[in-house]
Design a protein around this motif. Structure first.
Motif, PDB file in Angstrom:
ATOM      1  N   LYS A 208       0.759  -1.167  -0.093  1.00 26.96           N
ATOM      2  CA  LYS A 208       0.054   0.015  -0.145  1.00 26.96           C
ATOM      3  C   LYS A 208       0.888   1.259  -0.046  1.00 26.96           C
ATOM      4  O   LYS A 208       0.541   2.241  -0.841  1.00 26.96           O
ATOM      5  CB  LYS A 208      -0.856   0.103   1.327  1.00 26.96           C
ATOM      6  N   ASP A 209       1.836   1.373   0.958  1.00 25.14           N
ATOM      7  CA  ASP A 209       2.589   2.426   0.752  1.00 25.14           C
ATOM      8  C   ASP A 209       3.597   2.733  -0.504  1.00 25.14           C
ATOM      9  O   ASP A 209       3.785   3.629  -0.935  1.00 25.14           O
ATOM     10  CB  ASP A 209       3.958   2.305   2.227  1.00 25.14           C
ATOM     11  N   LEU A 210       3.945   1.434  -1.044  1.00 26.63           N
ATOM     12  CA  LEU A 210       4.744   1.541  -2.220  1.00 26.63           C
ATOM     13  C   LEU A 210       3.765   2.271  -3.298  1.00 26.63           C
ATOM     14  O   LEU A 210       4.219   2.876  -4.443  1.00 26.63           O
ATOM     15  CB  LEU A 210       5.109   0.096  -2.774  1.00 26.63           C
ATOM     16  N   ALA A 211       2.508   1.735  -3.505  1.00 26.05           N
ATOM     17  CA  ALA A 211       1.493   2.357  -4.201  1.00 26.05           C
ATOM     18  C   ALA A 211       1.427   3.983  -4.276  1.00 26.05           C
ATOM     19  O   ALA A 211       0.945   4.424  -5.094  1.00 26.05           O
ATOM     20  CB  ALA A 211       0.372   1.661  -4.353  1.00 26.05           C
ATOM     21  N   ALA A 212       1.654   4.288  -2.963  1.00 31.24           N
ATOM     22  CA  ALA A 212       1.224   5.875  -2.726  1.00 31.24           C
ATOM     23  C   ALA A 212       2.301   6.693  -3.173  1.00 31.24           C
ATOM     24  O   ALA A 212       2.338   8.055  -3.160  1.00 31.24           O
ATOM     25  CB  ALA A 212       1.028   6.040  -1.128  1.00 31.24           C
TER      26      ALA A 212
ATOM     27  N   PRO B 186      11.325   6.194  -7.057  1.00 31.12           N
ATOM     28  CA  PRO B 186      12.362   4.959  -6.737  1.00 31.12           C
ATOM     29  C   PRO B 186      13.094   5.238  -5.395  1.00 31.12           C
ATOM     30  O   PRO B 186      13.189   4.289  -4.568  1.00 31.12           O
ATOM     31  CB  PRO B 186      13.271   4.842  -8.027  1.00 31.12           C
ATOM     32  N   LYS B 187      13.463   6.535  -5.041  1.00 25.51           N
ATOM     33  CA  LYS B 187      14.067   6.785  -3.890  1.00 25.51           C
ATOM     34  C   LYS B 187      12.998   6.414  -2.684  1.00 25.51           C
ATOM     35  O   LYS B 187      13.550   5.970  -1.631  1.00 25.51           O
ATOM     36  CB  LYS B 187      14.334   8.214  -4.039  1.00 25.51           C
ATOM     37  N   ALA B 188      11.888   6.885  -3.053  1.00 23.05           N
ATOM     38  CA  ALA B 188      10.945   6.503  -1.838  1.00 23.05           C
ATOM     39  C   ALA B 188      10.656   5.248  -1.847  1.00 23.05           C
ATOM     40  O   ALA B 188      10.557   4.592  -0.447  1.00 23.05           O
ATOM     41  CB  ALA B 188       9.450   7.271  -2.060  1.00 23.05           C
ATOM     42  N   TRP B 189      10.502   4.328  -3.033  1.00 24.02           N
ATOM     43  CA  TRP B 189      10.281   3.020  -2.871  1.00 24.02           C
ATOM     44  C   TRP B 189      11.542   2.348  -1.948  1.00 24.02           C
ATOM     45  O   TRP B 189      11.114   1.421  -1.083  1.00 24.02           O
ATOM     46  CB  TRP B 189      10.262   2.431  -4.218  1.00 24.02           C
ATOM     47  N   TRP B 190      12.780   2.619  -2.061  1.00 22.38           N
ATOM     48  CA  TRP B 190      13.884   2.125  -1.693  1.00 22.38           C
ATOM     49  C   TRP B 190      13.785   2.318  -0.073  1.00 22.38           C
ATOM     50  O   TRP B 190      14.133   1.566   0.569  1.00 22.38           O
ATOM     51  CB  TRP B 190      15.310   2.632  -2.116  1.00 22.38           C
ATOM     52  N   LYS B 191      13.426   3.551   0.343  1.00 28.80           N
ATOM     53  CA  LYS B 191      13.347   4.048   1.650  1.00 28.80           C
ATOM     54  C   LYS B 191      12.273   2.971   2.483  1.00 28.80           C
ATOM     55  O   LYS B 191      12.377   2.831   3.536  1.00 28.80           O
ATOM     56  CB  LYS B 191      13.227   5.466   1.783  1.00 28.80           C
ATOM     57  N   ILE B 192      11.183   2.915   1.714  1.00 30.34           N
ATOM     58  CA  ILE B 192       9.962   2.295   2.097  1.00 30.34           C
ATOM     59  C   ILE B 192      10.318   0.661   2.371  1.00 30.34           C
ATOM     60  O   ILE B 192      10.313   0.367   3.344  1.00 30.34           O
ATOM     61  CB  ILE B 192       8.725   2.288   1.152  1.00 30.34           C
ATOM     62  N   LEU B 193      11.103  -0.034   1.651  1.00 30.59           N
ATOM     63  CA  LEU B 193      11.557  -1.144   1.575  1.00 30.59           C
ATOM     64  C   LEU B 193      12.658  -1.551   2.644  1.00 30.59           C
ATOM     65  O   LEU B 193      12.869  -2.288   3.374  1.00 30.59           O
ATOM     66  CB  LEU B 193      11.949  -1.776   0.169  1.00 30.59           C
ATOM     67  N   PHE B 194      13.793  -0.566   2.227  1.00 36.31           N
ATOM     68  CA  PHE B 194      14.944  -0.893   3.292  1.00 36.31           C
ATOM     69  C   PHE B 194      15.483   0.186   4.482  1.00 36.31           C
ATOM     70  O   PHE B 194      16.380   0.183   5.067  1.00 36.31           O
ATOM     71  CB  PHE B 194      16.244  -0.987   2.442  1.00 36.31           C
TER      72      PHE B 194
ATOM     73  N   ASN C 195      10.081   2.143  11.276  1.00 35.97           N
ATOM     74  CA  ASN C 195       9.545   3.388  11.876  1.00 35.97           C
ATOM     75  C   ASN C 195       9.651   4.698  10.984  1.00 35.97           C
ATOM     76  O   ASN C 195       9.088   5.663  11.494  1.00 35.97           O
ATOM     77  CB  ASN C 195      10.157   3.588  13.248  1.00 35.97           C
ATOM     78  N   LEU C 196       9.966   4.451   9.848  1.00 37.07           N
ATOM     79  CA  LEU C 196      10.359   5.716   9.084  1.00 37.07           C
ATOM     80  C   LEU C 196       9.153   6.223   8.600  1.00 37.07           C
ATOM     81  O   LEU C 196       8.148   5.562   8.044  1.00 37.07           O
ATOM     82  CB  LEU C 196      11.353   5.239   7.916  1.00 37.07           C
ATOM     83  N   THR C 197       9.125   7.719   8.492  1.00 37.87           N
ATOM     84  CA  THR C 197       7.844   8.254   8.000  1.00 37.87           C
ATOM     85  C   THR C 197       8.656   9.154   6.863  1.00 37.87           C
ATOM     86  O   THR C 197       9.534  10.016   7.133  1.00 37.87           O
ATOM     87  CB  THR C 197       7.372   9.163   8.993  1.00 37.87           C
ATOM     88  N   LEU C 198       7.959   9.056   5.571  1.00 38.19           N
ATOM     89  CA  LEU C 198       8.168  10.007   4.573  1.00 38.19           C
ATOM     90  C   LEU C 198       7.458  11.183   4.140  1.00 38.19           C
ATOM     91  O   LEU C 198       6.315  11.146   4.784  1.00 38.19           O
ATOM     92  CB  LEU C 198       8.266   8.981   3.197  1.00 38.19           C
ATOM     93  N   ASP C 199       7.847  12.124   3.734  1.00 39.17           N
ATOM     94  CA  ASP C 199       7.313  13.448   3.428  1.00 39.17           C
ATOM     95  C   ASP C 199       6.617  13.146   2.034  1.00 39.17           C
ATOM     96  O   ASP C 199       7.376  13.305   1.108  1.00 39.17           O
ATOM     97  CB  ASP C 199       8.312  14.598   3.305  1.00 39.17           C
ATOM     98  N   LYS C 200       5.415  12.912   2.002  1.00 40.76           N
ATOM     99  CA  LYS C 200       4.906  12.527   0.838  1.00 40.76           C
ATOM    100  C   LYS C 200       4.765  13.680  -0.297  1.00 40.76           C
ATOM    101  O   LYS C 200       4.868  13.560  -1.533  1.00 40.76           O
ATOM    102  CB  LYS C 200       3.417  11.822   1.059  1.00 40.76           C
ATOM    103  N   LYS C 201       4.725  14.838   0.486  1.00 43.10           N
ATOM    104  CA  LYS C 201       4.467  15.984  -0.361  1.00 43.10           C
ATOM    105  C   LYS C 201       5.716  16.309  -1.137  1.00 43.10           C
ATOM    106  O   LYS C 201       5.740  16.539  -2.317  1.00 43.10           O
ATOM    107  CB  LYS C 201       4.004  17.260   0.567  1.00 43.10           C
ATOM    108  N   ALA C 202       6.968  16.162  -0.539  1.00 41.16           N
ATOM    109  CA  ALA C 202       7.994  16.343  -1.148  1.00 41.16           C
ATOM    110  C   ALA C 202       8.454  15.322  -2.241  1.00 41.16           C
ATOM    111  O   ALA C 202       8.956  15.669  -3.458  1.00 41.16           O
ATOM    112  CB  ALA C 202       9.345  16.344   0.029  1.00 41.16           C
ATOM    113  N   TYR C 203       8.174  14.095  -2.129  1.00 41.75           N
ATOM    114  CA  TYR C 203       8.084  13.111  -3.035  1.00 41.75           C
ATOM    115  C   TYR C 203       7.203  13.375  -4.410  1.00 41.75           C
ATOM    116  O   TYR C 203       7.536  13.043  -5.300  1.00 41.75           O
ATOM    117  CB  TYR C 203       8.250  11.593  -2.659  1.00 41.75           C
ATOM    118  N   ALA C 204       6.148  13.928  -3.860  1.00 42.01           N
ATOM    119  CA  ALA C 204       5.108  14.059  -5.113  1.00 42.01           C
ATOM    120  C   ALA C 204       5.787  15.301  -5.948  1.00 42.01           C
ATOM    121  O   ALA C 204       5.666  15.157  -7.152  1.00 42.01           O
ATOM    122  CB  ALA C 204       3.833  14.232  -4.395  1.00 42.01           C
TER     123      ALA C 204
END
Length: 312
Positions: free
Chosen positions: A261-265, A269-277, A281-290
């Motif tokens: 679900k998070d990968l689909a959001a 690729p940088k965000a996908w890598w951080k989500i996977l590895f 507890n990591l929280t990403l800034d969705k706005k910045a990646y978008a």
């Protein structure tokens, strides 16, 4: 030493003993004894639904291990046949295998707590909020992926049969660690070996217990690599984001579902890598990646559940 090439047919023809299966009657007997002591003698709560869910997960793990046996053995055998040397099957090769495998298990366990992809193969084991022998049955059906952490054993030329037997002994050792009935043992044992006291800390969600005591059979690795913590008070067990389910399938796959679900959001690729590895507890800034991907900016969203109960 010249390494004679082995085949899967040769390995399976050896009819290796399923040590864990042979030990099952003893394990279930101890489960019932522990249940009786906790309920009748100590007047302690015992979540029978959780115990049955753990047993169902354990049965599923046995089935998944059987179904993937050819693949896991094949990977080990392929790596073993690559090297031009081999160690004989003797007492000291078992000793070497035990030490190296235990070190590999330490790092596999630690990485499983520190990287979300691997945490998804391990979180099932930590999701129970009680601590008894049945927790040892909660082994993920996809944990066979961690075979890659044990390939140094094969590259050392240690015979696959030696690896198979030692690995089963190491897994079986974990059973007795999951109980509150055994308190601290004599200091020499507590210093060298992983004990129930050490492993209770590992299952704790208390801040000071997080990311501690990854050791499988030997606790000395935690002392060497700075992840050791002595048990002080009884831990609070579970994960930081409770699953609240007795469904064995959901217990095994809930984290993998959240990862998808998070990968689909994201479209980065940088965000996908951080989500996977990245950390569980990591929280990403969705706005910045978008914005970086030239997409609408829906704001911030948590990419990984706050559940990493410390490490692997």
């Amino acid at each position: 030493m010249n390494n004679p090439k082995l085949t899967l047919e040769q390995i399976f023809a050896m009819d290796l003993p399923p040590i864990i299966i042979y030990a099952a009657p003893v394990m279930f007997t101890l489960v019932f004894i522990e249940y009786f002591i906790r309920i009748r003698k100590m007047r302690r709560n015992y979540d029978t639904k959780d115990a049955f869910a753990a047993t169902a997960v354990g049965i599923g793990n046995i089935i998944s291990s059987a179904l993937t046996k050819v693949v896991t053995f094949g990977v080990v055998l392929f790596c073993y046949n690559l090297v031009p040397w081999s160690l004989p099957i003797t007492w000291w090769s078992f000793l070497i295998c035990f030490i190296v495998l235990d070190l590999c298990r330490y790092w596999a366990h630690r990485v499983a707590h520190e990287q979300r992809f691997w945490w998804a193969t391990h979180v099932t084991h930590h999701s129970s909020e009680q601590y008894n022998f049945t927790v040892s049955f909660r082994l993920s059906w996809i944990q066979q992926l961690k075979i890659i952490f044990f390939l140094p054993i094969a590259f050392m030329g240690i015979h696959p049969v030696v690896f198979f037997i030692v690995h089963q002994v190491e897994v079986l050792y974990q059973f007795w660690l999951h109980t509150e009935l055994i308190k601290k043992l004599p200091r020499p044992i507590e210093y060298i070996f992983t004990t129930p006291s050490h492993h209770r800390v590992h299952h704790g969600t208390n801040e000071k217990y997080l990311d501690k005591n990854y050791g499988s059979t030997l606790i000395i690795w935690d002392r060497i690599f700075g992840s050791f913590k002595e048990e002080e008070e009884t831990p609070d067990y579970g994960i930081l984001k409770p699953v609240n389910s007795y469904n064995p399938v959901y217990l095994v796959f809930h984290e993998a579902i959240d990862i998808v679900k998070d990968l689909a959001a994201y479209r980065s690729p940088k965000a996908w890598w951080k989500i996977l590895f990245g950390s569980p507890n990591l929280t990403l800034d969705k706005k910045a990646y978008a914005e970086a991907a030239g997409m609408p900016t829906p704001g911030e969203e948590q990419s990984a559940p706050s559940k990493a109960k410390a490490e692997v």
